[in-house]
Design an enzyme around this catalytic site. Structure first.
Site, PDB file in Angstrom:
ATOM      1  N   LYS A  54     -11.167   7.333   1.707  1.00  0.00           N
ATOM      2  CA  LYS A  54     -11.088   6.141   0.855  1.00  0.00           C
ATOM      3  C   LYS A  54     -12.337   5.915   0.004  1.00  0.00           C
ATOM      4  O   LYS A  54     -12.270   5.263  -1.045  1.00  0.00           O
ATOM      5  CB  LYS A  54     -10.829   4.911   1.710  1.00  0.00           C
ATOM      6  N   SER A  79      -6.895  -2.760   5.978  1.00  0.00           N
ATOM      7  CA  SER A  79      -7.027  -2.843   7.432  1.00  0.00           C
ATOM      8  C   SER A  79      -8.334  -2.234   7.907  1.00  0.00           C
ATOM      9  O   SER A  79      -8.691  -2.364   9.067  1.00  0.00           O
ATOM     10  CB  SER A  79      -5.853  -2.121   8.107  1.00  0.00           C
ATOM     11  N   ASP A 211       9.228   3.931   5.032  1.00  0.00           N
ATOM     12  CA  ASP A 211       9.640   3.467   3.710  1.00  0.00           C
ATOM     13  C   ASP A 211       9.506   4.554   2.651  1.00  0.00           C
ATOM     14  O   ASP A 211      10.294   4.612   1.701  1.00  0.00           O
ATOM     15  CB  ASP A 211       8.821   2.235   3.299  1.00  0.00           C
TER      16      ASP A 211
END
Length: 330
Positions: A54, A79, A211
């Site tokens: 990240k 998170s 998803d």
């Protein structure tokens, strides 16, 4: 927000990140090769700054802000890994940062985020919307919102991990990444499109939060409730408006891994490679080891995406009192 991302955007991001992001190593294990029936090259992004890939997207995005935006500061929601990444990038670039984090975020990730100097705002991930909280803070305080995956500069930055892997490992038949909101996957697809278009890219998401797989099958963004999984970095409810079109057009397939498979992969990485990787970080490897990704006899790149997990939590997950003895490292 522009959506016309190209491989050149990833190449440009790599130049920006030079000297700021680590060029993480690629790990090899003959035991892993034998278990999976292929040649595995593990991109060790758990050894990246802040312990996750990240940092690449966060630093790239923040580096492109105007002087006025830098003075006002940024807000992000996460998170943990994007939280830490934005906090550190903001500190290095001299701007204030506010991070919206869930109450159940790992304590180590919250402590690291605050340690980098960010203000942390907590929320309940099951009853409150982090997007609404972040947007509200941005509007009230004049902050620039830096989302964790659905942002062109974040996507381009994340794709630099794949660029490095292709440079370090050479030609790959298959490249596998974890999947939450799709920033890493979308960036990887762009990188591969530019550097190695014959490479097939697969993604692995938690079985409790499929998803992405459903979106690919239905050719539209499918939204779900927050999944309950130990892969806290992939507890997203949908792919992004920017990430989904790239994924739909270029990904070879999306598969899932159960929490039990994640624990097994964490245990194998710890015993074989002596590396501590968080549950989300082994999603891609779990998909390979389970046979869900077609890898037999092929050269395969796998992104280990993060290593931020409390050690007591890690020990509790990988402990297997009734299990078979761990084979020697080879």
């Amino acid at each position: 927000m522009p959506s016309d991302l190209t491989p050149d955007h990833v190449e440009s991001a790599a130049r920006v990140l030079g000297g700021h992001a680590h060029r993480t190593p690629v790990l090899r294990s003959r035991r892993l090769d034998a278990m999976a029936g292929c040649e595995i090259h593990l991109k060790a992004e758990h050894l990246q700054r802040v312990g996750a890939f990240k940092f690449r997207g966060a630093f790239h995005a923040l580096s492109r802000l105007t002087p006025e935006q830098r003075r006002a500061g940024v807000v992000a929601y996460s998170s943990g890994n994007h939280a830490q990444a934005v906090a550190l990038a903001a500190r290095e670039l001299g701007m204030p940062a506010t991070i919206v984090m869930p109450h159940d975020a790992p304590a180590s990730k919250v402590a690291a985020t605050e340690g980098y100097g960010a203000r942390v705002v907590r929320y309940d991930r099951y009853t409150e919307s982090r997007e609404e909280i972040g947007a509200g803070l941005a509007e009230r305080e004049g902050l620039t919102l830096v989302p964790p995956f659905d942002h062109p500069d974040v996507i381009a930055g994340q794709g630099t991990a794949a660029l490095e892997l292709l440079e370090q490992a050479g030609p790959l038949d298959v490249l596998v990444t974890p999947l939450g909101g799709g920033g890493l996957l979308a960036g990887t697809l762009l990188a591969v499109q530019g550097r190695s278009p014959a490479t097939e890219v697969y993604a692995v998401e938690p079985a409790a939060g499929d998803d992405g797989r459903r979106s690919l099958a239905e050719r539209r963004v499918v939204r779900i409730e927050t999944p309950r999984t130990i892969a806290d970095g992939a507890q997203t409810t949908s792919l992004g408006e920017l990430t989904f079109p790239l994924i739909r057009e270029h990904v070879a397939g999306i598969v899932t891994a159960t929490d039990e498979q994640l624990i097994g992969a964490m245990r194998i990485v710890a015993s074989t490679l002596k590396q501590v990787v968080e549950p989300t970080g082994v999603l891609a490897l779990a998909g390979v080891l389970s046979g869900a990704v077609p890898v037999a006899g092929r050269r395969v790149g796998v992104v280990l995406s993060g290593g931020n997990i409390d050690l007591l939590r890690f020990a509790a997950l990988v402990a297997d009192p009734g299990g078979e003895p761990v084979p020697p490292t080879v």
